[in-house]
Design a protein around this motif. Structure first.
Motif, PDB file in Angstrom:
ATOM      1  N   ALA A 348       0.691  -1.338  -0.020  1.00 36.80           N
ATOM      2  CA  ALA A 348      -0.056   0.095  -0.118  1.00 36.80           C
ATOM      3  C   ALA A 348       0.720   1.206   0.150  1.00 36.80           C
ATOM      4  O   ALA A 348       0.478   2.268  -0.740  1.00 36.80           O
ATOM      5  CB  ALA A 348      -0.916   0.144   1.176  1.00 36.80           C
ATOM      6  N   GLY A 349       2.120   1.204   0.573  1.00 38.45           N
ATOM      7  CA  GLY A 349       2.728   2.532   0.713  1.00 38.45           C
ATOM      8  C   GLY A 349       3.418   2.804  -0.516  1.00 38.45           C
ATOM      9  O   GLY A 349       3.970   4.070  -0.693  1.00 38.45           O
ATOM     10  N   TYR A 350       3.587   2.064  -1.445  1.00 38.52           N
ATOM     11  CA  TYR A 350       3.853   2.361  -2.771  1.00 38.52           C
ATOM     12  C   TYR A 350       2.837   2.922  -3.853  1.00 38.52           C
ATOM     13  O   TYR A 350       3.240   3.134  -5.013  1.00 38.52           O
ATOM     14  CB  TYR A 350       4.732   1.101  -3.499  1.00 38.52           C
ATOM     15  N   GLN A 351       1.612   2.929  -3.563  1.00 40.23           N
ATOM     16  CA  GLN A 351       0.605   3.246  -4.359  1.00 40.23           C
ATOM     17  C   GLN A 351       0.561   4.797  -4.456  1.00 40.23           C
ATOM     18  O   GLN A 351       0.374   5.370  -3.413  1.00 40.23           O
ATOM     19  CB  GLN A 351      -0.514   2.749  -4.158  1.00 40.23           C
ATOM     20  N   ARG A 352       0.507   5.540  -5.710  1.00 35.54           N
ATOM     21  CA  ARG A 352       0.393   6.908  -5.548  1.00 35.54           C
ATOM     22  C   ARG A 352      -0.357   7.534  -6.360  1.00 35.54           C
ATOM     23  O   ARG A 352      -0.383   8.609  -6.619  1.00 35.54           O
ATOM     24  CB  ARG A 352       2.045   7.349  -6.426  1.00 35.54           C
ATOM     25  N   SER A 353      -1.689   6.574  -6.718  1.00 31.47           N
ATOM     26  CA  SER A 353      -2.690   7.410  -7.284  1.00 31.47           C
ATOM     27  C   SER A 353      -3.805   6.280  -6.873  1.00 31.47           C
ATOM     28  O   SER A 353      -3.604   5.240  -6.554  1.00 31.47           O
ATOM     29  CB  SER A 353      -2.451   7.443  -8.775  1.00 31.47           C
ATOM     30  N   ARG A 354      -4.988   6.889  -6.993  1.00 27.61           N
ATOM     31  CA  ARG A 354      -6.186   6.086  -6.899  1.00 27.61           C
ATOM     32  C   ARG A 354      -6.230   5.115  -7.956  1.00 27.61           C
ATOM     33  O   ARG A 354      -6.878   3.878  -7.600  1.00 27.61           O
ATOM     34  CB  ARG A 354      -7.619   6.931  -7.274  1.00 27.61           C
ATOM     35  N   ALA A 355      -5.856   5.243  -9.073  1.00 28.71           N
ATOM     36  CA  ALA A 355      -5.745   4.046 -10.120  1.00 28.71           C
ATOM     37  C   ALA A 355      -5.036   2.984  -9.841  1.00 28.71           C
ATOM     38  O   ALA A 355      -5.294   1.856  -9.915  1.00 28.71           O
ATOM     39  CB  ALA A 355      -5.288   4.609 -11.339  1.00 28.71           C
ATOM     40  N   GLN A 356      -3.764   3.094  -9.241  1.00 30.73           N
ATOM     41  CA  GLN A 356      -2.949   2.063  -8.605  1.00 30.73           C
ATOM     42  C   GLN A 356      -3.665   1.529  -7.756  1.00 30.73           C
ATOM     43  O   GLN A 356      -3.394   0.126  -7.511  1.00 30.73           O
ATOM     44  CB  GLN A 356      -1.602   2.870  -8.618  1.00 30.73           C
ATOM     45  N   LEU A 357      -4.017   2.324  -6.605  1.00 34.15           N
ATOM     46  CA  LEU A 357      -4.757   1.602  -5.519  1.00 34.15           C
ATOM     47  C   LEU A 357      -5.938   0.289  -6.086  1.00 34.15           C
ATOM     48  O   LEU A 357      -6.105  -0.593  -5.404  1.00 34.15           O
ATOM     49  CB  LEU A 357      -5.569   2.508  -4.639  1.00 34.15           C
ATOM     50  N   LEU A 358      -6.642   0.913  -7.132  1.00 38.27           N
ATOM     51  CA  LEU A 358      -7.712  -0.067  -7.715  1.00 38.27           C
ATOM     52  C   LEU A 358      -7.207  -1.348  -8.115  1.00 38.27           C
ATOM     53  O   LEU A 358      -7.526  -2.415  -8.225  1.00 38.27           O
ATOM     54  CB  LEU A 358      -8.419   0.775  -8.496  1.00 38.27           C
ATOM     55  N   GLN A 359      -6.050  -1.052  -8.989  1.00 41.11           N
ATOM     56  CA  GLN A 359      -5.275  -2.234  -9.670  1.00 41.11           C
ATOM     57  C   GLN A 359      -4.750  -3.007  -8.516  1.00 41.11           C
ATOM     58  O   GLN A 359      -4.913  -4.432  -8.605  1.00 41.11           O
ATOM     59  CB  GLN A 359      -4.065  -1.532 -10.710  1.00 41.11           C
ATOM     60  N   THR A 360      -4.202  -2.540  -7.542  1.00 41.12           N
ATOM     61  CA  THR A 360      -3.644  -3.404  -6.407  1.00 41.12           C
ATOM     62  C   THR A 360      -4.707  -4.139  -5.844  1.00 41.12           C
ATOM     63  O   THR A 360      -4.526  -5.427  -5.442  1.00 41.12           O
ATOM     64  CB  THR A 360      -2.750  -2.523  -5.437  1.00 41.12           C
ATOM     65  N   ALA A 361      -5.825  -3.375  -5.653  1.00 40.77           N
ATOM     66  CA  ALA A 361      -7.146  -4.223  -5.162  1.00 40.77           C
ATOM     67  C   ALA A 361      -7.386  -5.418  -5.862  1.00 40.77           C
ATOM     68  O   ALA A 361      -7.716  -6.398  -5.155  1.00 40.77           O
ATOM     69  CB  ALA A 361      -8.120  -3.338  -4.534  1.00 40.77           C
ATOM     70  N   THR A 362      -7.281  -5.241  -6.944  1.00 34.77           N
ATOM     71  CA  THR A 362      -7.723  -6.295  -8.119  1.00 34.77           C
ATOM     72  C   THR A 362      -6.714  -7.549  -7.783  1.00 34.77           C
ATOM     73  O   THR A 362      -7.170  -8.674  -7.833  1.00 34.77           O
ATOM     74  CB  THR A 362      -8.063  -5.695  -9.438  1.00 34.77           C
ATOM     75  N   LEU A 363      -5.426  -7.238  -7.779  1.00 33.28           N
ATOM     76  CA  LEU A 363      -4.313  -8.176  -7.994  1.00 33.28           C
ATOM     77  C   LEU A 363      -4.429  -8.886  -6.437  1.00 33.28           C
ATOM     78  O   LEU A 363      -4.214 -10.071  -6.452  1.00 33.28           O
ATOM     79  CB  LEU A 363      -3.133  -7.325  -8.082  1.00 33.28           C
ATOM     80  N   LEU A 364      -4.888  -8.112  -5.462  1.00 34.47           N
ATOM     81  CA  LEU A 364      -4.854  -8.811  -4.061  1.00 34.47           C
ATOM     82  C   LEU A 364      -6.078  -9.743  -4.137  1.00 34.47           C
ATOM     83  O   LEU A 364      -5.732 -10.975  -3.468  1.00 34.47           O
ATOM     84  CB  LEU A 364      -5.055  -7.736  -2.926  1.00 34.47           C
ATOM     85  N   THR A 365      -7.153  -9.441  -4.793  1.00 35.15           N
ATOM     86  CA  THR A 365      -8.023 -10.300  -4.538  1.00 35.15           C
ATOM     87  C   THR A 365      -7.738 -11.631  -5.577  1.00 35.15           C
ATOM     88  O   THR A 365      -8.203 -12.749  -5.033  1.00 35.15           O
ATOM     89  CB  THR A 365      -9.475  -9.624  -5.517  1.00 35.15           C
ATOM     90  N   LEU A 366      -7.403 -11.497  -6.830  1.00 35.69           N
ATOM     91  CA  LEU A 366      -6.798 -12.710  -7.493  1.00 35.69           C
ATOM     92  C   LEU A 366      -5.730 -13.615  -6.611  1.00 35.69           C
ATOM     93  O   LEU A 366      -5.824 -14.830  -6.628  1.00 35.69           O
ATOM     94  CB  LEU A 366      -6.277 -12.112  -8.754  1.00 35.69           C
TER      95      LEU A 366
END
Length: 663
Positions: A348-366
């Motif tokens: 989470a500390g490396y995410q620098r935009s809302r778009a990156q947060l959404l992408q990370t959330a999707t990858l975490l789910t998978l």
């Protein structure tokens, strides 16, 4: 006080199951005779649980695999073809099976339609055997006997029956066409449990347990059925659990403060209320709760707004305070959720935009889906958990629920940030956009202050990077630290392009000092109207701290030797974090460094910066900042590096004479 109450709430929710421990227990001595007040059928829960565990380990439903059947049929057809070619060419150097002389002569006589009929009979026999299911561990003798039984239609030719049996054994030995079906296994397990449930028949007036006897598990179930088992507080166990939860809450808050000294009490309150919410959901759903859904989303969001260390501390406590015992399956689910949540906190500390947060959330789910399914599959093979207790859709459902909560939390995060006074990294980067309304006004109405702000940003960012402070917070805070000068821009020298200085016309140091203090007060008002986060607002008063307005202080002493120094000091507070401390130093060094002549060496620039830093230390401005002496030295070196970049030498370009240009 609110934080203390929140910690107590976490303790109560975590220890709630121990508030209603049964007074009677299996193995306890009955203090009186207990008789059944009515007839009833009571399920023996101990026997049911034992039978469930036993069935789960032994009961597996297998079904035939049509794909494997086709492969086995193809293998037999190849063997029949090889045998036919060997017989036709008298080439038995590498026969598919060993044949005696009598069997060979019989096969040579089997030609045309008779041979096709024999081959079809062998294939049909294989299909009948596969339809009943084939186990890979069956012995060769048993398989040969079964093959001969299936080829009984060839009884008029014993030799053909023997050859066919050899071909069947060759194609089937060590093979299986069965696979386990989790859904059918679970249904069968539940069916067997319902059919063979241990039921205790009780009639009205029957003696359940006599006074002085030990209570067995069957008697306990009957007593509990008739509400003869009162509940009361088990003080010692409850006190231990309650104390663990409260102490753990205190430790989490301390870790958060250690990780981020800028956290305020209401941030700790948010941290503990999130823990209380999760504990409440655990109690409400009990065994049906999904560890992925209650651990991963809060950890990810807390890491984004409070830092990785805070989120990991919260995760450790939330995982440890599970309010009810867990079996192997529950423990595995919690371990998988803990691992996924820890990865979420670290990324989470490396995410620098809302778009990156959404992408990370999707990858975490998978990742959660794959990891949970892989873990369950390995656990099934090792017999750690029962295949009968798993359904193919359970891991998928938990992963999707986790993903939905995660995406919902990310969409609600901006509102929560404004409500709770939190700030995420992506929010800081959005506020640092120079197209924001306040920054656009600053560049248009106060160009000198805006240029001064950009210079300070360069110094402060490099200083923060040198000591590992929050660079994004320093950048954003530096951009907004002087927005109060929008109130009266012409009163600050960097904006006086026409050379007129209102302070000289005023000739009143006391009023001038109030104007300087006003730029802090007005800046705070503007920041609050713009709903800037508190961590950004803190840069406005703390960049000046309680420093003395030297120019007007000396001017006042000339007017009145009895002038009060407090009238010429900013009202503060002094910097309360490393970030605002760096910004104060950058604000003081920017003008001094920029005014140095180009021919000045690095040593003199270094001495200039250190002189300003030492003056702030002597004035007590950095006491609360948390900056150590070693960190200050690193900051000084970083400022000088920026100065060297600003004053790099350029090659002088020759300018053509005017008459050449015009011609």
């Amino acid at each position: 006080m609110a934080v203390v109450l929140a910690a107590l709430l976490v303790g109560i929710l975590s220890s709630w199951p121990l508030l209603r421990e049964p007074v009677l227990a299996v193995g306890a001595i009955a203090e009186q005779d207990y008789r059944a007040p009515a007839s009833a059928q009571v399920i023996d829960r101990a026997a049911l649980q034992a039978r469930r565990s036993d069935l789960g380990l032994r009961t597996v439903v297998h079904v035939t695999d049509s794909q494997q059947n086709l492969l086995l049929k193809s293998a037999l057809e190849r063997s029949l073809g090889e045998l036919g070619r060997s017989i036709a060419t008298d080439d038995l150097a590498v026969p598919p099976i060993d044949l005696s002389r009598e069997e060979l002569e019989d096969q040579q006589q089997l030609q045309g339609d008779d041979r096709q009929a024999w081959e079809q009979e062998v294939l049909d026999a294989q299909q009948r055997m596969l339809a009943q299911g084939l186990v890979a561990s069956i012995s060769e003798q048993s398989l040969r006997s079964a093959a001969q039984q299936q080829l009984s239609a060839l009884s008029e030719s014993k030799l053909q029956q023997q050859v066919g049996a050899k071909l069947l054994v060759r194609s089937l030995l060590g093979k299986t066409n069965l696979r386990a079906d989790p859904d059918l296994t679970r249904k069968l397990t539940e069916k067997l449990l319902n059919q063979n449930a241990e039921v205790i028949q009780v009639k009205t007036g029957d003696l359940i347990v006599r006074r002085g006897e030990q209570i067995s598990s069957r008697q306990f179930d009957v007593l509990d059925h008739f509400n003869f088992v009162p509940r009361r507080l088990q003080l010692e166990n409850w006190a231990w659990r309650f104390g663990e939860a409260v102490l753990g809450s205190w430790l989490v808050v301390q870790v958060a403060r250690r990780w981020n000294p800028r956290l305020q009490p209401h941030h700790g309150l948010v941290l503990l209320l999130t823990m209380a919410l999760v504990q409440g959901v655990k109690l409400w759903l009990r065994a049906a709760v999904s560890p992925l859904a209650v651990l991963v989303p809060p950890t990810f969001l807390l890491a984004e707004v409070m830092g990785t260390g805070t989120a990991l501390g919260w995760l450790a406590l939330a995982s440890a305070l599970w309010p009810f015992p867990m079996d192997n399956m529950g423990l595995l689910r919690v371990l998988v959720a803990f691992l996924v949540a820890a990865i979420a906190a670290l990324t989470a500390g490396y995410q620098r935009s809302r778009a990156q947060l959404l992408q990370t959330a999707t990858l975490l789910t998978l990742a959660a889906l794959l990891l949970q399914m892989l873990t369950f599959r390995v656990a099934e093979q090792m017999r750690v958990v029962s295949v009968g207790l798993l359904s193919s859709g359970e891991p998928l459902g938990e992963g999707l629920v986790m993903g939905a909560i995660l995406l919902l939390g990310l969409n609600l995060a901006p509102a929560l940030e404004n409500t709770c006074g939190l700030v995420s990294r992506s929010r800081l980067l959005e506020l640092a956009d120079l197209q924001r309304p306040l920054l656009r006004r600053l560049s248009r109405e106060t160009p000198g202050t805006f240029e001064h702000t950009l210079m300070i940003c360069g110094l402060a960012e490099e200083g923060a990077r040198a000591i590992g402070a929050d660079v994004d917070l320093v950048r954003t805070g530096s951009l907004y630290h002087d927005i109060g000068k929008l109130h009266r821009p012409q009163w600050f020298i960097e904006n006086q392009s026409d050379g007129l200085n209102p302070h000289e016309l005023l000739n009143d140091p006391w009023t001038s000092a109030k104007v300087l203090q006003a730029h802090v007060d007005e800046g705070l008002r503007m920041a609050r109207r713009a709903r800037l986060p508190q961590s950004v607002c803190d840069f406005i008063p703390e960049h000046q701290g309680t420093m003395r307005m030297e120019y007007f202080w000396h001017a006042a002493r000339k007017h009145d030797p009895m002038a009060q120094e407090k009238d010429f000091r900013y009202r503060g507070p002094t910097p309360r974090s490393r970030e605002t401390g760096i910004q104060m130093l950058a604000d003081g060094c920017e003008a001094a460094l920029r005014s140095l002549p180009p021919e000045v060496g690095e040593g003199e620039a270094h001495a200039t910066v250190r002189r300003i830093v030492d003056s702030r230390i002597r004035d007590g401005q950095l006491v609360q900042s948390g900056l150590s002496r070693m960190e200050l030295e690193l900051v000084v070196d970083a400022f000088v590096k920026v100065w060297k970049r600003m004053h790099h030498h350029r090659i002088p370009y020759p300018i053509a004479p005017k008459d050449i240009i015009t011609s």
